[in-house]
Design an enzyme around this catalytic site. Sequence first.
Site, mmCIF file in Angstrom:
data_model
loop_
_atom_site.group_PDB
_atom_site.id
_atom_site.type_symbol
_atom_site.label_atom_id
_atom_site.label_comp_id
_atom_site.label_asym_id
_atom_site.label_seq_id
_atom_site.Cartn_x
_atom_site.Cartn_y
_atom_site.Cartn_z
ATOM 1 N N HIS A 238 -2.595 41.321 -14.193
ATOM 2 C CA HIS A 238 -1.407 42.078 -14.609
ATOM 3 C C HIS A 238 -0.547 42.472 -13.403
ATOM 4 C CE1 HIS A 238 0.610 45.093 -17.366
ATOM 5 N NE2 HIS A 238 0.963 45.564 -16.173
ATOM 6 N N GLU A 239 -1.156 43.107 -12.418
ATOM 7 C CA GLU A 239 -0.396 43.558 -11.244
ATOM 8 C C GLU A 239 0.054 42.389 -10.375
ATOM 9 O OE1 GLU A 239 0.698 46.511 -11.109
ATOM 10 O OE2 GLU A 239 -0.520 47.188 -12.799
ATOM 11 N N HIS B 76 3.297 41.034 -11.836
ATOM 12 C CA HIS B 76 4.465 41.827 -11.430
ATOM 13 C C HIS B 76 4.910 41.434 -10.014
ATOM 14 C CE1 HIS B 76 4.694 44.437 -14.836
ATOM 15 N NE2 HIS B 76 3.580 45.108 -14.597
#
Length: 227
Positions: free
Chosen positions: A29-30, A33
């Site tokens: 997820h990170e 980003h």
Amino acid sequence: MEFLDQLLFYPLERLPFFLIALIIAFTVHEFSHAYFANKLGDPTAKLLGRVTLNPAVHFDFLGIFLLLIAGFGWARPVPVNRANFSNPRRDSVIVSAAGPLSNLLLAIAGCLIYGALYQLGAIDAMSNERAVDAVHIFFDTFIVLNFFLFLFNLIPLPPLDGYRILVELVPRRVGAKLQSVEQWSILVFLLIILIPGFQNYTIRPMYETAYSLSVFFLNLFTALFGG
């Protein structure tokens, strides 16, 4: 052991599988980003070493602790400087959406792999019953967790990705008003999520929806490989 079962939001016997699934889900997820922010012209995350699949740089221990006991939490936020984007509004939406969408893709990929292993007989062929149970528990946990993170992060309240997307999509005047009360919105969000009575209307329905999505996609892929 009974005390831990009461303290933790997640069943104790599934905790090791939950933590492994969580490491994968939060890291991807990170990373998503950071990766898209860098690709779209903002090197902030890259300069801080965040464009990586190393879990250690993405974890926030308070966020993990709260996830274990309250059912929600967070990883270490990826810093983004939208001024570096060529199209700040569009690119900010892409970067914000990349995280939740990565969890959606992980969940669907988990369903695909699990369905394939099941229908091809790879799981049933395992001679160790405990290993079979471990495979089932891991995939169940991994899939539901990622569907949940996809849904949870799209809530349009700060500090979640859904709020960042909303601010960029609404007219600038409306976005400015939202940002002016952002600190109070965060407080309201935390109170709603943390108060046990409200969890029956917030966290638990999202877990139920995540479970329903996992059943749908597992049935879809098992039928695909079975037929």
